[in-house]
Design a protein around this motif. Structure first.
Motif, short mmCIF file in Angstrom:
data_model
loop_
_atom_site.label_atom_id
_atom_site.label_comp_id
_atom_site.label_asym_id
_atom_site.label_seq_id
_atom_site.Cartn_x
_atom_site.Cartn_y
_atom_site.Cartn_z
N LEU A 28 48.36 46.11 48.56
CA LEU A 28 47.20 46.89 48.10
C LEU A 28 47.47 47.53 46.73
CD1 LEU A 28 46.23 48.41 51.53
CD2 LEU A 28 44.61 47.24 50.05
N VAL B 163 49.64 46.50 44.51
CA VAL B 163 49.71 45.43 43.51
C VAL B 163 48.30 45.03 43.08
CG1 VAL B 163 50.32 43.01 43.15
CG2 VAL B 163 51.94 44.53 44.25
N GLY B 164 47.38 44.96 44.03
CA GLY B 164 46.00 44.61 43.72
C GLY B 164 45.40 45.56 42.69
N VAL B 165 45.55 46.85 42.95
CA VAL B 165 44.99 47.85 42.03
C VAL B 165 45.67 47.76 40.66
CG1 VAL B 165 44.75 50.32 41.57
CG2 VAL B 165 44.31 49.43 43.86
N MET C 114 47.26 45.24 39.27
CA MET C 114 46.93 44.02 38.53
C MET C 114 45.51 44.06 37.97
SD MET C 114 49.37 41.58 38.57
CE MET C 114 48.57 40.01 38.71
N ALA C 115 44.65 44.83 38.67
CA ALA C 115 43.29 44.97 38.17
C ALA C 115 43.27 45.82 36.90
CB ALA C 115 42.40 45.60 39.24
N LEU C 116 44.26 46.71 36.78
CA LEU C 116 44.32 47.60 35.62
C LEU C 116 45.15 47.00 34.48
CD1 LEU C 116 44.81 51.02 37.44
CD2 LEU C 116 42.75 50.18 36.30
N ASN D 9 46.17 43.87 32.88
CA ASN D 9 45.98 42.43 32.78
C ASN D 9 46.76 41.89 31.59
OD1 ASN D 9 44.38 43.22 30.61
ND2 ASN D 9 42.63 43.44 31.98
N ALA E 88 45.99 53.81 51.65
CA ALA E 88 45.91 52.86 50.54
C ALA E 88 44.56 52.14 50.54
CB ALA E 88 47.06 51.85 50.61
N VAL F 182 41.80 52.20 47.59
CA VAL F 182 41.17 51.05 46.96
C VAL F 182 39.65 51.16 47.04
CG1 VAL F 182 40.89 48.53 47.07
CG2 VAL F 182 43.15 49.52 47.35
N PHE G 251 38.55 53.68 44.49
CA PHE G 251 38.72 53.04 43.19
C PHE G 251 37.53 52.10 42.91
CE2 PHE G 251 40.79 49.46 40.78
CZ PHE G 251 41.01 50.16 39.61
N ALA H 88 36.58 46.58 38.39
CA ALA H 88 38.04 46.58 38.57
C ALA H 88 38.39 46.63 40.06
CB ALA H 88 38.65 47.77 37.84
N ARG I 7 38.07 43.31 41.53
CA ARG I 7 39.21 42.51 41.07
C ARG I 7 40.44 42.85 41.92
NH1 ARG I 7 38.50 43.13 35.35
NH2 ARG I 7 40.13 44.69 35.30
N ALA I 8 40.65 44.13 42.15
CA ALA I 8 41.80 44.57 42.95
C ALA I 8 41.73 43.99 44.37
CB ALA I 8 41.85 46.10 43.01
N ILE I 9 40.54 43.99 44.95
CA ILE I 9 40.37 43.47 46.31
C ILE I 9 40.66 41.97 46.34
CG2 ILE I 9 38.68 43.01 48.14
CD1 ILE I 9 37.39 45.75 47.31
N ILE J 220 42.62 40.31 44.27
CA ILE J 220 44.05 40.08 44.09
C ILE J 220 44.80 40.41 45.38
CG2 ILE J 220 46.12 40.81 42.82
CD1 ILE J 220 44.06 41.37 40.46
N THR J 221 44.37 41.48 46.06
CA THR J 221 45.00 41.84 47.33
C THR J 221 44.81 40.71 48.36
OG1 THR J 221 44.60 44.17 46.93
CG2 THR J 221 45.05 43.54 49.19
N SER K 267 47.19 37.99 47.43
CA SER K 267 48.57 38.31 47.80
C SER K 267 48.76 38.21 49.30
CB SER K 267 48.94 39.74 47.38
OG SER K 267 48.63 39.98 46.06
#
Lengths: 160, 178
Positions: free
Chosen positions: A47, A49-51, A53-55, A57, B14, B18, B21, B28, B31-33, B35-36, B39
């Motif tokens: 979780l 890492v997701g945040v 990586m979103a910030l 780039n 967490a 998110v 956020f 953003a 995007r975070a979701i 990427i999560t 992963s």
């Protein structure tokens, strides 16, 4: 390589199953227990890492460690590599892109090295198994060592 | 149930983080979701065989065997094995720690465990091949050649720095984990 691990695990597991079913049940129990023991930390990491990586780039990173960033760029690259946790198959193409974008070999060397060897986000997981002190020492040493790596890569590849 | 909630408290926090956020910055956040989720898929794909192998090692390989090959007095053989096992791995570094715990249980020498962790972190074969493809052979080989002695030196330094009773404590701790 994941395929290779699957094949190895499948063959050995089948062997185990035919040899001793009770023991194989234990194998599964141990595997699950080891996994579940660390699952909450895993989930928090992905979780975070997701945040992150979103910030952070590639554009942001290339701004920080551009061509003429020099030793300051190496330090920043090492710091960025330490706090980010990017899977290799994203990290390497990103690094290649940064090189094309004008980042120096030394900076990229520092970035790749700390990316793989230093883990700020994974610190709590590592400390769970190795204790806080040792985890801190290992990461600090890996961080310092990455400058040597960066310097040698700059020397050999970048023709410093 | 209470224990479950307590253990997973950070996960819930967490997730809430998110979510917050995403409310603040939709683009953003999505995007975070994304990427999560990515992963998570990666984790679900890579980790099962590692933990099955870990279970097999724990159940089938006797402690004496592990001690003989990688324990105190295993010398160069133990170092080489630690590097090979770490390099043959796949997946992120945090997958290495549970394996290290089983190694502790089986009496693997502490410096060899640290070498294994170092190898897993940075000399993984699949990653090396990928590095060659992306950054060129010169870059990847140079890094590998510097890393191998580096990993060993760091491991030996760490093993020397940490007092023996502290190491024993870590080993006892690992015993409880599996």
């Amino acid at each position: 390589m994941a395929e290779f691990l699957y094949i190895a695990a499948a063959v050995l597991f089948a062997l185990s199953f035919f040899k001793d079913r009770k023991k194989t049940g234990m194998v599964l129990k141990k595997a699950w227990k080891a996994f579940e023991h660390i699952l909450p930390e895993f989930l928090v990491i992905i979780l975070l890492v997701g945040v992150m990586m979103a910030l952070i780039n590639p554009e942001v990173i290339s701004k920080i460690i551009g061509v003429d960033s020099g030793w300051l760029g190496v330090v920043l690259a090492a710091v960025v590599g330490s706090i980010t946790l990017i899977p290799g198959f994203i990290a390497f193409p990103t690094a290649a892109m940064l090189l094309e974008g004008g980042a120096g070999y030394m900076q990229i060397g520092a970035f790749v090295s700390t990316l793989m060897m230093v883990g700020v986000i994974t610190f709590p997981v590592e400390a769970k198994y190795f204790g806080k002190k040792l985890t801190l020492y290992r990461n600090l040493m890996a961080f310092a060592f990455s400058f040597l790596v960066a310097y040698i890569i700059g020397l050999v590849v970048g023709g410093l | 149930m209470k224990k479950f909630l307590k253990r997973y408290l950070m996960v819930f926090l967490a997730i809430a983080g998110v979510g917050l956020f995403t409310l603040l910055n939709r683009e953003a956040g999505l995007r975070a979701i994304n990427i999560t989720a990515y992963s998570f898929k990666e984790m679900a794909l890579v980790l099962p065989p590692i933990f099955i192998l870990l279970g097999l090692l724990d159940v089938w390989v006797p402690r004496e065997t592990m001690v003989r090959y990688m324990g105190e007095g295993s010398g160069l053989k133990g170092i080489v094995l630690a590097i090979l096992l770490g390099s043959a791995a796949a997946g992120p570094l945090y997958g290495a720690f549970p394996v290290a715990a089983v190694f502790m249980k089986k009496g693997v020498k502490f410096s060899n465990i640290l070498i294994f962790i170092g190898a897993w972190s940075t000399t993984k074969i699949p990653m090396f091949l990928f590095e060659v493809a992306s950054l060129g052979a010169k870059f990847a080989v140079t890094r590998l050649l510097v890393d191998i002695p580096g990993i060993i030196i760091i491991a030996l330094l760490l093993a020397a720095l940490i007092p023996k009773d502290k190491v024993r404590q870590l080993y006892e701790n690992a015993e409880k984990m599996n």
